[in-house]
Design a protein around this motif. Structure first.
Motif, short mmCIF file in Angstrom:
data_model
loop_
_atom_site.label_atom_id
_atom_site.label_comp_id
_atom_site.label_asym_id
_atom_site.label_seq_id
_atom_site.Cartn_x
_atom_site.Cartn_y
_atom_site.Cartn_z
N LEU A 37 7.56 1.65 8.21
CA LEU A 37 6.86 0.38 8.06
C LEU A 37 6.16 0.26 6.71
O LEU A 37 6.05 -0.82 6.15
N GLY A 38 5.66 1.37 6.20
CA GLY A 38 4.85 1.30 4.98
C GLY A 38 3.42 0.93 5.33
O GLY A 38 2.98 1.06 6.48
N GLU A 39 2.68 0.45 4.35
CA GLU A 39 1.25 0.16 4.52
C GLU A 39 1.05 -0.90 5.61
O GLU A 39 1.47 -2.04 5.48
N ILE A 40 0.38 -0.51 6.69
CA ILE A 40 0.11 -1.42 7.79
C ILE A 40 -1.13 -2.23 7.47
O ILE A 40 -2.18 -1.68 7.13
N ILE A 41 -0.99 -3.57 7.57
CA ILE A 41 -2.09 -4.45 7.17
C ILE A 41 -2.72 -5.20 8.34
O ILE A 41 -3.80 -5.79 8.20
N PHE A 42 -2.07 -5.19 9.52
CA PHE A 42 -2.60 -5.90 10.67
C PHE A 42 -1.97 -5.35 11.94
O PHE A 42 -0.80 -4.99 11.95
N ALA A 59 2.45 -4.92 21.77
CA ALA A 59 1.63 -4.99 20.57
C ALA A 59 2.54 -5.29 19.38
O ALA A 59 3.77 -5.19 19.49
N VAL A 60 1.93 -5.65 18.26
CA VAL A 60 2.68 -5.92 17.03
C VAL A 60 1.94 -5.28 15.87
O VAL A 60 0.71 -5.38 15.78
N THR A 61 2.69 -4.61 14.99
CA THR A 61 2.12 -4.14 13.74
C THR A 61 2.75 -4.95 12.62
O THR A 61 3.93 -5.27 12.67
N GLU A 62 1.93 -5.28 11.64
CA GLU A 62 2.44 -5.97 10.46
C GLU A 62 2.15 -5.09 9.26
O GLU A 62 1.05 -4.57 9.10
N SER A 63 3.17 -4.93 8.42
CA SER A 63 3.03 -4.13 7.22
C SER A 63 3.41 -4.98 6.02
O SER A 63 3.81 -6.14 6.17
N PRO A 89 -6.51 -1.14 9.87
CA PRO A 89 -5.18 -0.90 10.45
C PRO A 89 -4.44 0.26 9.79
O PRO A 89 -3.53 0.83 10.40
N GLU A 90 -4.83 0.63 8.58
CA GLU A 90 -4.16 1.75 7.90
C GLU A 90 -4.46 3.10 8.55
O GLU A 90 -3.85 4.11 8.16
N LEU A 91 -5.35 3.13 9.54
CA LEU A 91 -5.55 4.37 10.31
C LEU A 91 -4.22 4.86 10.85
O LEU A 91 -3.99 6.06 10.96
N ILE A 92 -3.34 3.93 11.19
CA ILE A 92 -2.03 4.30 11.72
C ILE A 92 -1.24 5.08 10.67
O ILE A 92 -0.58 6.06 10.99
N ASN A 93 -1.32 4.65 9.42
CA ASN A 93 -0.62 5.36 8.34
C ASN A 93 -1.24 6.72 8.08
O ASN A 93 -0.53 7.70 7.87
N ARG A 94 -2.56 6.78 8.09
CA ARG A 94 -3.25 8.03 7.74
C ARG A 94 -3.23 9.06 8.86
O ARG A 94 -3.18 10.27 8.58
N ASP A 95 -3.27 8.62 10.11
CA ASP A 95 -3.39 9.55 11.23
C ASP A 95 -2.69 8.98 12.48
O ASP A 95 -3.36 8.62 13.45
#
Length: 131
Positions: A37-42, A59-63, A89-95
């Motif tokens: 996905l890359g950087e998740i923004i929402f 649920a939906v993630t937006e990147s 929302p970038e918590l998903i990317n980091r951890d």
């Protein structure tokens, strides 16, 4: 290659599931999914008390690349959501397996765990997907 914790269950759609307590499971997306996905923004999470059937979008993630639906890996009622994702929302990317969890679901049918993948099976599925 992506990090794949051995103690988790996995779906073909790149969600993970961790046993929290009897009939309660924490759910998120895998390291592999967040890297695609890359950087998740929402993140759009369900409301508490909502009920989902396994495979249904919950649920939906937006990147910066795309929006992606998140499917419920098992059927159940939403009993907790990660409110920290609203402001970060970038918590998903980091951890993705820790602070970046999405929701907790109370299972309606624990036997649905049998349809999920082990870490070894998920690793093999990723290798097949890459080839």
């Amino acid at each position: 290659m992506s990090h794949i914790p051995a103690e988790l269950y996995y779906s073909q759609n790149h969600e993970w599931l961790r046993v929290e307590a009897e009939h309660r499971y924490r759910i998120g997306i895998t390291d592999h999914a967040q890297s695609l996905l890359g950087e998740i923004i929402f993140v759009d999470l369900p409301g508490l008390g909502e009920i989902f059937i396994a495979g249904e979008n919950c649920a939906v993630t937006e990147s910066v690349k795309a929006a992606s639906d998140i499917s419920a890996p098992i059927s159940g009622k939403i009993v907790a959501i990660n409110e920290d994702l609203e402001s970060d929302p970038e918590l998903i990317n980091r951890d993705p397996y820790g602070a970046g969890w999405l929701l907790v679901i109370q299972s309606m049918d624990d036997s649905e765990l049998n349809s999920l993948l082990s870490a070894v099976d998920y690793q093999e599925a990723l290798e097949e997907e890459a080839s």
